[in-house]
Design a protein around this motif. Sequence first.
Motif, short mmCIF file in Angstrom:
data_model
loop_
_atom_site.label_atom_id
_atom_site.label_comp_id
_atom_site.label_asym_id
_atom_site.label_seq_id
_atom_site.Cartn_x
_atom_site.Cartn_y
_atom_site.Cartn_z
N ASP A 10 0.85 -1.18 0.00
CA ASP A 10 0.00 0.00 0.00
C ASP A 10 0.89 1.24 0.00
O ASP A 10 1.71 1.43 0.90
CB ASP A 10 -0.93 0.02 1.21
CG ASP A 10 -2.04 1.05 1.06
OD1 ASP A 10 -1.74 2.26 1.14
OD2 ASP A 10 -3.20 0.66 0.84
N THR A 88 -6.94 4.27 0.97
CA THR A 88 -7.80 4.89 -0.03
C THR A 88 -8.13 3.87 -1.12
O THR A 88 -7.45 2.86 -1.27
CB THR A 88 -7.11 6.10 -0.69
OG1 THR A 88 -5.94 5.67 -1.38
CG2 THR A 88 -6.75 7.16 0.35
N LYS A 89 -9.14 4.20 -1.88
CA LYS A 89 -9.53 3.33 -2.99
C LYS A 89 -8.39 3.19 -3.99
O LYS A 89 -8.09 2.09 -4.47
CB LYS A 89 -10.77 3.90 -3.68
CG LYS A 89 -11.25 3.09 -4.87
CD LYS A 89 -12.49 3.73 -5.49
CE LYS A 89 -12.96 2.95 -6.72
NZ LYS A 89 -14.17 3.56 -7.32
N SER A 90 -7.74 4.31 -4.29
CA SER A 90 -6.66 4.27 -5.28
C SER A 90 -5.44 3.50 -4.77
O SER A 90 -4.78 2.79 -5.54
CB SER A 90 -6.25 5.70 -5.68
OG SER A 90 -5.85 6.45 -4.55
N GLY A 92 -5.54 1.03 -2.66
CA GLY A 92 -5.93 -0.38 -2.70
C GLY A 92 -5.82 -0.96 -4.10
O GLY A 92 -5.33 -2.07 -4.29
N LEU A 93 -6.25 -0.18 -5.09
CA LEU A 93 -6.17 -0.64 -6.48
C LEU A 93 -4.72 -0.79 -6.92
O LEU A 93 -4.36 -1.77 -7.58
CB LEU A 93 -6.91 0.34 -7.40
CG LEU A 93 -6.92 -0.01 -8.90
CD1 LEU A 93 -7.59 -1.36 -9.12
CD2 LEU A 93 -7.62 1.09 -9.70
N ALA A 123 -8.10 -0.80 2.35
CA ALA A 123 -7.95 -0.14 1.05
C ALA A 123 -8.36 -1.09 -0.08
O ALA A 123 -9.01 -0.66 -1.05
CB ALA A 123 -6.52 0.33 0.86
N ASN A 125 -10.53 -3.45 0.05
CA ASN A 125 -11.98 -3.54 0.08
C ASN A 125 -12.62 -2.29 -0.52
O ASN A 125 -13.62 -2.36 -1.25
CB ASN A 125 -12.47 -3.74 1.52
CG ASN A 125 -13.96 -3.99 1.59
OD1 ASN A 125 -14.45 -5.00 1.12
ND2 ASN A 125 -14.69 -3.05 2.19
N MET A 126 -12.03 -1.12 -0.23
CA MET A 126 -12.54 0.14 -0.79
C MET A 126 -12.43 0.14 -2.32
O MET A 126 -13.24 0.76 -3.01
CB MET A 126 -11.76 1.32 -0.21
CG MET A 126 -11.99 1.55 1.27
SD MET A 126 -10.85 2.76 2.00
CE MET A 126 -11.46 4.28 1.28
N ALA A 127 -11.43 -0.58 -2.84
CA ALA A 127 -11.23 -0.66 -4.29
C ALA A 127 -12.08 -1.75 -4.94
O ALA A 127 -11.99 -1.97 -6.15
CB ALA A 127 -9.75 -0.89 -4.59
N GLY A 128 -12.86 -2.45 -4.11
CA GLY A 128 -13.72 -3.50 -4.64
C GLY A 128 -13.02 -4.84 -4.81
O GLY A 128 -13.54 -5.73 -5.49
#
Length: 280
Positions: A10, A88-90, A92-93, A123, A125-128
Amino acid sequence: MNRFVITCGDINGIGPEIVVKSLNWLTFRKNKSKYYFVCPENIFQKIIDQLKPDFDFEITSPNKATDSSSKVSIITLPDCREKTGYPTKSSGLTSFQALQLSYAFLKSKTAEAVITAPVSKTALNMAGIKFPGQTEMFSKWSGSKEFVMTFLSKQLNVALHTIHIPLKNVHKSLNQKELEATINVLISTLNKDLAVKSLRIAILGLNPHAGENGLIGAEEDKIVKPLIRKYSRKIVIDGPFPADAFFAKKLFKKYNFILGMYHDQVLIPFKYINSGFGVN
């Protein structure tokens, strides 16, 4: 020449920093290994502005990785906005993309092993990303149905029968078929990966006092003990041990592997005993 691919983890955490510090140490030893570090270029540049790299490197794209002749190749991912200390989502991605690329390097034989920096499950999980952890990702991608999370050190080696599931669900995942599969993986690991000739495995109980002969729980008598009797014809395999007394008496020193039933049962003592010196 050994070839390793290292993920950034991360980018809002310590991953990129500890990778650069590790590469400084590894390359200082003047070994003949090749390292691929998968990381967004903007994050790598920020780290080396603060932490001088003591190694030669080349920044390149994933499709040109094999063209790089430097000891360390920085394999770029799309730039990612940093928010230090926050999942953050980004981020995590990005950590997921690094892991995907690392597996692609393995599959194409560009690298022989992966070293992963820490990720944030929040993170991801936030990114799906619906994987509970990195171990499960590599299991899915490689098609490995039987796998075990292990932690190795000079002091002790531990393994988890269950990994990232709620404590209330652990007993539901404990049955003879799945426990036998876990033991088989450990035996294979000791034989093939660690080249251990004299196998000695300890199994911890699920319940307090390892069930106290069925008074506190029946899983030890119904599931664990029959398997210990079965395997004891071929190898040294003992248990089920009450976890607290097992570690308090330092019985782990007698065994190649300690198999715990759930995450914290073995990872609390492993991390306490090793104080940061160990590998997952």
